[in-house]
Design a protein around this motif. Sequence first.
Motif, PDB file in Angstrom:
ATOM      1  N   PHE A 104       0.843  -1.175   0.000  1.00 23.39           N
ATOM      2  CA  PHE A 104       0.000   0.000   0.000  1.00 23.39           C
ATOM      3  C   PHE A 104       0.885   1.234   0.000  1.00 23.39           C
ATOM      4  O   PHE A 104       2.075   1.172   0.269  1.00 23.39           O
ATOM      5  N   SER A 105       0.312   2.336  -0.284  1.00 21.89           N
ATOM      6  CA  SER A 105       1.103   3.563  -0.420  1.00 21.89           C
ATOM      7  C   SER A 105       1.823   3.900   0.878  1.00 21.89           C
ATOM      8  O   SER A 105       1.255   3.814   1.957  1.00 21.89           O
ATOM      9  N   GLN A 106       3.090   4.292   0.741  1.00 25.07           N
ATOM     10  CA  GLN A 106       3.861   4.679   1.909  1.00 25.07           C
ATOM     11  C   GLN A 106       3.305   5.958   2.535  1.00 25.07           C
ATOM     12  O   GLN A 106       3.624   6.282   3.669  1.00 25.07           O
TER      13      GLN A 106
ATOM     14  N   VAL B 107       8.873  -9.781  -0.692  1.00 27.63           N
ATOM     15  CA  VAL B 107       7.555  -9.741  -1.333  1.00 27.63           C
ATOM     16  C   VAL B 107       6.513  -9.406  -0.268  1.00 27.63           C
ATOM     17  O   VAL B 107       6.765  -9.549   0.930  1.00 27.63           O
ATOM     18  N   ALA B 108       5.356  -8.969  -0.703  1.00 28.87           N
ATOM     19  CA  ALA B 108       4.242  -8.699   0.200  1.00 28.87           C
ATOM     20  C   ALA B 108       2.974  -9.250  -0.413  1.00 28.87           C
ATOM     21  O   ALA B 108       2.763  -9.153  -1.616  1.00 28.87           O
TER      22      ALA B 108
ATOM     23  N   ASN C  20       8.117  -1.285   2.844  1.00 29.42           N
ATOM     24  CA  ASN C  20       7.715  -0.901   1.489  1.00 29.42           C
ATOM     25  C   ASN C  20       8.922  -0.519   0.636  1.00 29.42           C
ATOM     26  O   ASN C  20       8.954  -0.797  -0.563  1.00 29.42           O
ATOM     27  N   GLN C  21       9.910   0.103   1.247  1.00 28.20           N
ATOM     28  CA  GLN C  21      11.134   0.421   0.507  1.00 28.20           C
ATOM     29  C   GLN C  21      11.828  -0.852   0.029  1.00 28.20           C
ATOM     30  O   GLN C  21      12.419  -0.884  -1.052  1.00 28.20           O
TER      31      GLN C  21
ATOM     32  N   GLU D 117      14.908  -1.379  -6.898  1.00 31.17           N
ATOM     33  CA  GLU D 117      16.329  -1.135  -6.630  1.00 31.17           C
ATOM     34  C   GLU D 117      16.760  -1.626  -5.243  1.00 31.17           C
ATOM     35  O   GLU D 117      17.965  -1.681  -4.944  1.00 31.17           O
ATOM     36  N   ASN D 118      15.786  -1.972  -4.383  1.00 32.97           N
ATOM     37  CA  ASN D 118      16.121  -2.386  -3.010  1.00 32.97           C
ATOM     38  C   ASN D 118      15.780  -3.836  -2.698  1.00 32.97           C
ATOM     39  O   ASN D 118      16.274  -4.377  -1.712  1.00 32.97           O
ATOM     40  N   ARG D 119      14.951  -4.451  -3.506  1.00 33.62           N
ATOM     41  CA  ARG D 119      14.311  -5.689  -3.078  1.00 33.62           C
ATOM     42  C   ARG D 119      15.246  -6.892  -3.027  1.00 33.62           C
ATOM     43  O   ARG D 119      14.999  -7.849  -2.297  1.00 33.62           O
TER      44      ARG D 119
END
Length: 382
Positions: A32-34, A103-104, A141-142, A147-149
């Motif tokens: 969801f949106s940060q 993942v979420a 979420n980041q 680029e972070n996952r």
Amino acid sequence: MKTIAICPIMKFTHLQKIVLLVVLWMSIPFCFSQTTPLSKEAKISVLTCGTSNEIYALFGHTAIRVNDPINEIDVVYNYGAFDFGTSNFALKFVKGNLQYFAVANSYTDFIANYSYERRSVYEQELRLTVPQKEKLVALLNQSLLLENREYTYKFIDQNCTSMAVDVINKAVEKEVIVKKGDTISTYRSILYPYFDHHFYEQLGTSIIFGTKTDQAGTAIFLPFELKESLDQIQLNAQPIVKQNNTLLEFEPETNSSWWNNPYTYLLFLGFILLLNKKWSDTFYLASMGILGIAFTILGFYSTHLELANNYNTLVFNPALIALLAFAKVKNKKGVQFTFWFNCIALVLYAVLLTNKAHLWIVAPLIITNGVILVRRYWKKQV
């Protein structure tokens, strides 16, 4: 892209049959949106998922749940996913540069999957302030961003559990999540109970792991270690766990196999000893030597520190190949030298293992090696 949540160890067989079960909920990143502010009713929980008899689930799994009923948010994050379609998948896993990622997924899908697999799920709601919760959600979420996952999987140092520990510690801005309880037992000893009724998996990890797993297990690297530690940790003079919930609970099923047990292992070694034929002894010694060469190469090739400095090559000794080669060309001095070299290595190995968890499981190999070496040398047939 097909992904699988699996932690902290996996097997390349058996994976296909679970892909269809999890791909629908593991292949689509979900967040969801940060910028969505959490309500005061929001809860952050650590989920500890139970073990099962499948090799990929022997150690359980760790995830983090964000549940905000006011904003209709119920999401589960975890760091145990990888792309099964990765090129050179097996080589990258062995090398130690296989990329895992976060993942979420919706809680509903997550819990349905574990219910289908009949694996228990335990929830520990964390006692965090609203700012800490919001920071944790922002960090989670980041970690989903392209680029972070990704992160490089390491069996002890970087897996689904250790990554969850790191992100919670960042959110509370202190290293509050640390291992509690037994910090003296070695990583090898800690792993052993998870292999009950999985004999050859236990034997395999015993002989492929080197000195790192004999270090004191001071870091949290298994899901149930985290669960037990959280129950003993305090944050701001209060227990960090606000509430424990059992979301799913199943009686563990005992693994039964006609071949995956110590009896077939002892039967095979006993057969080699009783057969007492030159060709079978040669085959056995050559197999041990070839495995030793493979372990040595693997120790240098792989960046998995668990595979380095593998003293098990004292019994899986590459020098056995040299012994057989000298015997083949009837080089008496070479045979004598390599015979005594292998005998001394066996004695050193036995002494080295006196305080190691895997002594009992490799003792039959020590005995078999010793008997075959002595009788072949005595008969001048090595």
